[in-house]
Design a protein around this motif. Structure first.
Motif, PDB file in Angstrom:
ATOM      1  N   HIS A 121     -20.573  86.587  -9.920  1.00  0.00           N
ATOM      2  CA  HIS A 121     -19.744  86.801  -8.725  1.00  0.00           C
ATOM      3  C   HIS A 121     -18.294  86.868  -9.169  1.00  0.00           C
ATOM      4  CE1 HIS A 121     -18.185  86.763  -4.742  1.00  0.00           C
ATOM      5  NE2 HIS A 121     -19.294  86.327  -4.165  1.00  0.00           N
ATOM      6  N   ASP A 122     -17.688  88.035  -9.071  1.00  0.00           N
ATOM      7  CA  ASP A 122     -16.303  88.188  -9.529  1.00  0.00           C
ATOM      8  C   ASP A 122     -15.288  87.788  -8.469  1.00  0.00           C
ATOM      9  OD1 ASP A 122     -16.793  90.287  -7.834  1.00  0.00           O
ATOM     10  OD2 ASP A 122     -16.165  91.866  -9.219  1.00  0.00           O
ATOM     11  N   GLY A 123     -15.766  87.358  -7.299  1.00  0.00           N
ATOM     12  CA  GLY A 123     -14.856  86.966  -6.228  1.00  0.00           C
ATOM     13  C   GLY A 123     -14.683  85.464  -6.089  1.00  0.00           C
ATOM     14  N   ILE A 124     -15.501  84.694  -6.787  1.00  0.00           N
ATOM     15  CA  ILE A 124     -15.379  83.236  -6.724  1.00  0.00           C
ATOM     16  C   ILE A 124     -14.615  82.784  -7.962  1.00  0.00           C
ATOM     17  CG2 ILE A 124     -16.609  81.043  -6.662  1.00  0.00           C
ATOM     18  CD1 ILE A 124     -18.842  82.387  -5.184  1.00  0.00           C
ATOM     19  N   THR A 125     -13.351  82.472  -7.773  1.00  0.00           N
ATOM     20  CA  THR A 125     -12.464  82.208  -8.903  1.00  0.00           C
ATOM     21  C   THR A 125     -11.884  80.794  -8.902  1.00  0.00           C
ATOM     22  OG1 THR A 125     -10.598  83.130  -7.683  1.00  0.00           O
ATOM     23  CG2 THR A 125     -11.834  84.642  -9.105  1.00  0.00           C
ATOM     24  N   THR A 126     -12.249  79.962  -7.925  1.00  0.00           N
ATOM     25  CA  THR A 126     -11.790  78.574  -7.918  1.00  0.00           C
ATOM     26  C   THR A 126     -12.976  77.650  -7.683  1.00  0.00           C
ATOM     27  OG1 THR A 126     -11.363  78.439  -5.526  1.00  0.00           O
ATOM     28  CG2 THR A 126      -9.567  79.269  -6.929  1.00  0.00           C
ATOM     29  N   ALA A 180     -35.780  92.870  -9.113  1.00  0.00           N
ATOM     30  CA  ALA A 180     -35.140  92.888  -7.798  1.00  0.00           C
ATOM     31  C   ALA A 180     -34.731  91.503  -7.327  1.00  0.00           C
ATOM     32  CB  ALA A 180     -36.084  93.533  -6.780  1.00  0.00           C
ATOM     33  N   ILE A 181     -35.380  90.476  -7.829  1.00  0.00           N
ATOM     34  CA  ILE A 181     -35.037  89.117  -7.424  1.00  0.00           C
ATOM     35  C   ILE A 181     -33.607  88.766  -7.801  1.00  0.00           C
ATOM     36  CG2 ILE A 181     -35.915  88.058  -9.553  1.00  0.00           C
ATOM     37  CD1 ILE A 181     -36.792  85.663  -7.875  1.00  0.00           C
ATOM     38  N   ASP A 182     -33.059  89.430  -8.825  1.00  0.00           N
ATOM     39  CA  ASP A 182     -31.699  89.122  -9.251  1.00  0.00           C
ATOM     40  C   ASP A 182     -31.144  90.256 -10.101  1.00  0.00           C
ATOM     41  OD1 ASP A 182     -29.293  87.931  -9.797  1.00  0.00           O
ATOM     42  OD2 ASP A 182     -30.147  86.068 -10.578  1.00  0.00           O
ATOM     43  N   ILE A 183     -30.324  91.069  -9.507  1.00  0.00           N
ATOM     44  CA  ILE A 183     -29.758  92.222 -10.213  1.00  0.00           C
ATOM     45  C   ILE A 183     -28.332  91.959 -10.688  1.00  0.00           C
ATOM     46  CG2 ILE A 183     -31.245  93.900  -9.082  1.00  0.00           C
ATOM     47  CD1 ILE A 183     -28.904  94.587  -7.217  1.00  0.00           C
ATOM     48  N   GLY A 184     -27.909  90.686 -10.605  1.00  0.00           N
ATOM     49  CA  GLY A 184     -26.621  90.317 -11.160  1.00  0.00           C
ATOM     50  C   GLY A 184     -25.435  90.748 -10.315  1.00  0.00           C
ATOM     51  N   LEU A 185     -24.368  91.163 -10.989  1.00  0.00           N
ATOM     52  CA  LEU A 185     -23.109  91.502 -10.319  1.00  0.00           C
ATOM     53  C   LEU A 185     -23.269  92.620  -9.311  1.00  0.00           C
ATOM     54  CD1 LEU A 185     -20.056  90.906 -10.200  1.00  0.00           C
ATOM     55  CD2 LEU A 185     -19.755  92.587 -12.037  1.00  0.00           C
ATOM     56  N   ALA A 186     -24.230  93.498  -9.516  1.00  0.00           N
ATOM     57  CA  ALA A 186     -24.437  94.629  -8.593  1.00  0.00           C
ATOM     58  C   ALA A 186     -24.747  94.157  -7.181  1.00  0.00           C
ATOM     59  CB  ALA A 186     -25.556  95.533  -9.106  1.00  0.00           C
ATOM     60  N   ILE A 219     -22.229  98.231  -6.862  1.00  0.00           N
ATOM     61  CA  ILE A 219     -22.025  99.332  -7.795  1.00  0.00           C
ATOM     62  C   ILE A 219     -23.222  99.398  -8.730  1.00  0.00           C
ATOM     63  CG2 ILE A 219     -20.562 100.234  -9.642  1.00  0.00           C
ATOM     64  CD1 ILE A 219     -18.217  98.757  -8.344  1.00  0.00           C
ATOM     65  N   ALA A 220     -23.837 100.558  -8.829  1.00  0.00           N
ATOM     66  CA  ALA A 220     -25.080 100.703  -9.586  1.00  0.00           C
ATOM     67  C   ALA A 220     -24.932 100.278 -11.046  1.00  0.00           C
ATOM     68  CB  ALA A 220     -25.571 102.147  -9.504  1.00  0.00           C
ATOM     69  N   LYS A 221     -23.804 100.592 -11.670  1.00  0.00           N
ATOM     70  CA  LYS A 221     -23.638 100.291 -13.091  1.00  0.00           C
ATOM     71  C   LYS A 221     -23.534  98.790 -13.362  1.00  0.00           C
ATOM     72  CE  LYS A 221     -18.579 100.773 -13.269  1.00  0.00           C
ATOM     73  NZ  LYS A 221     -17.454 101.509 -13.883  1.00  0.00           N
ATOM     74  N   ASP A 222     -23.372  97.977 -12.305  1.00  0.00           N
ATOM     75  CA  ASP A 222     -23.310  96.532 -12.469  1.00  0.00           C
ATOM     76  C   ASP A 222     -24.690  95.890 -12.449  1.00  0.00           C
ATOM     77  OD1 ASP A 222     -20.565  96.418 -12.731  1.00  0.00           O
ATOM     78  OD2 ASP A 222     -20.195  96.069 -10.602  1.00  0.00           O
ATOM     79  N   ASN A 223     -25.739  96.705 -12.324  1.00  0.00           N
ATOM     80  CA  ASN A 223     -27.100  96.172 -12.353  1.00  0.00           C
ATOM     81  C   ASN A 223     -27.340  95.455 -13.683  1.00  0.00           C
ATOM     82  OD1 ASN A 223     -30.097  96.331 -13.106  1.00  0.00           O
ATOM     83  ND2 ASN A 223     -30.140  96.907 -10.956  1.00  0.00           N
ATOM     84  N   GLY A 224     -27.731  94.188 -13.609  1.00  0.00           N
ATOM     85  CA  GLY A 224     -28.024  93.429 -14.812  1.00  0.00           C
ATOM     86  C   GLY A 224     -26.828  92.788 -15.481  1.00  0.00           C
ATOM     87  N   ARG A 225     -25.666  92.877 -14.890  1.00  0.00           N
ATOM     88  CA  ARG A 225     -24.487  92.261 -15.501  1.00  0.00           C
ATOM     89  C   ARG A 225     -24.345  90.810 -15.035  1.00  0.00           C
ATOM     90  NH1 ARG A 225     -19.560  96.767 -15.426  1.00  0.00           N
ATOM     91  NH2 ARG A 225     -20.390  98.064 -17.110  1.00  0.00           N
ATOM     92  N   PHE A 226     -24.233  89.920 -16.008  1.00  0.00           N
ATOM     93  CA  PHE A 226     -24.038  88.505 -15.742  1.00  0.00           C
ATOM     94  C   PHE A 226     -22.893  87.993 -16.607  1.00  0.00           C
ATOM     95  CE2 PHE A 226     -28.347  89.347 -14.455  1.00  0.00           C
ATOM     96  CZ  PHE A 226     -28.522  88.562 -13.317  1.00  0.00           C
ATOM     97  N   ARG A 227     -22.310  86.893 -16.186  1.00  0.00           N
ATOM     98  CA  ARG A 227     -21.163  86.334 -16.900  1.00  0.00           C
ATOM     99  C   ARG A 227     -21.603  85.702 -18.221  1.00  0.00           C
ATOM    100  NH1 ARG A 227     -18.919  81.232 -16.791  1.00  0.00           N
ATOM    101  NH2 ARG A 227     -20.287  80.623 -15.084  1.00  0.00           N
TER     102      ARG A 227
END
Length: 378
Positions: A119-124, A269-275, A280-288
């Motif tokens: 989640h790129d929106g949770i920063t605190t 499908a249970i967890d596609i990460g940042l997407a 955004i399709a290219k964020d499929n599978g992206r994790f921190r």
């Protein structure tokens, strides 16, 4: 401390409350337990650090009264001996509900630029902590719908005195509970490993010759490890007083490449990460990329806890991804077209693999894993 699906009204209300807090003095002389010359973590202006907040937050962190049914505390899923993670593939909440994700280690979280796995929106921490407290899908502490009952448990004589020290002349609220918890979690600093003694304190004998060879492999362009696990905190997700820019530390490591739904390959499908957040399709599978500090003690690994050992993690990266030949998630992650450019595979001899593991072991801070200062006094 996982990412959640759906909208949680209680969380939204709590976030609004956090924007209406009382101003606090910034100059509280809090002493960060960091090495000389290291940058200080960034801290929200409306929640400066203090010893009193850390002490209060520590007591709440270990208190099962924070869960609606009094069955779990924060510490239930974030245990010190496991680098404040837990030895389970995925977390199980206070009501027995299994989650999608592995509990992340709370190591140097004060330096994290983003929180949760994807989640790129949770920063605190103040915002992130609301999730395990109030989320309803999945339930962790399960406070939603039981707010008055739970809050009343912190109106005891002992807590009243602690709150008065940490937040003078302020009324007991979940806002203050969140601030105290965030302060305690920020205090969990780990910078006393053999690697630190070698690299920053100049002790040439702090790590073995094997570990030094492994370190050279780790930082080589041949293995590419340092691109995602770089800097003093061994993760791209780092922010501090001298680094304000987020390096977008989310990566597809080729862990999966399955058909979900049929005809559309990607992560399960249970967890596609940042997407899931960005859409955004290219964020499929992206994790921190998590920190590698104390990594030996925070198994199992990956966002879903699906990799049991560090040796297996190295094997997956050496192969350029994971090929699952049977089962629900059958598919060859090595050919995932969205895989990071740094997951290209490499060859290691058995000795080199042991050297790399030896280096990762030097990131273990035994004091962090055992120190009584992080524990609740009897």
């Amino acid at each position: 401390m996982n990412k959640y699906k759906g909208t949680v009204t209680a969380i939204a209300l709590s976030i609004l409350l956090l924007g209406c807090d009382v101003a606090e003095k910034k100059d509280n002389h809090y002493q960060w337990p960091i090495l000389d010359g290291f940058p200080k973590p960034q801290v929200p202006e409306n929640n400066p650090m203090s010893d009193e907040k850390v002490a209060l937050g520590k007591k709440i962190f270990f208190d099962k009264n924070l869960s609606a049914n009094q069955q779990q505390s924060c510490e239930s899923c974030h245990q010190q001996q496991f680098a404040f993670s837990e030895a389970l593939p995925v977390s199980v909440g206070s009501t027995g509900m299994s989650h999608r994700r592995n509990a992340p280690a709370l190591v140097n979280v004060a330096y994290n630029k983003t929180l949760t796995w994807a989640h790129d929106g949770i920063t605190t921490l103040e915002r992130q902590i609301l999730l395990p407290m109030f989320a309803e899908s999945p339930i962790e502490l399960g406070i939603a719908g039981h707010e008055k009952e739970v809050l009343a448990r912190f109106n005891s004589k002992e807590y009243t005195e602690l709150f008065a020290l940490a937040f003078p002349e302020q009324v007991l609220s979940f806002e203050l509970i969140v601030k105290a918890l965030a302060s305690y979690v920020r205090s969990l600093i780990s910078l006393n490993s053999p690697f630190d003694q070698y690299a920053y304190l100049g002790d040439d004998n702090a790590i073995s010759a094997s570990a030094i060879r492994g370190m050279n492999l780790f930082f080589s362009e041949r293995l590419e490890c340092h691109h995602c696990h770089g800097g003093f905190n061994f993760t791209q997700s780092t922010g501090h007083e001298q680094q304000l820019i987020d390096r977008r530390p989310f990566h597809n490591t080729g862990l999966y490449y399955v058909e979900n739904p049929p005809g559309k390959a990607g992560y399960p499908a249970i967890d596609i990460g940042l997407a899931e957040i960005s859409t955004i399709a290219k964020d499929n599978g992206r994790f921190r990329a998590p920190t590698l500090r104390n990594i030996r003690h925070s198994a199992p690994y990956m966002h879903d806890g699906s990799v049991a050992t560090l040796a297996e993690v190295i094997d997956i990266y050496a192969a350029g991804g994971r090929n699952i030949e049977h089962g629900l998630y059958q598919g060859d992650g090595r050919v995932n077209p969205l895989k990071s450019q740094f997951i290209k595979g490499f060859e290691l001899t058995s000795e080199e693999k042991q050297d790399l593991l030896a280096f990762l072991d030097t990131l273990t801070d035994e004091e962090f894993l055992t120190s009584s200062k992080h524990q609740l006094s009897e």
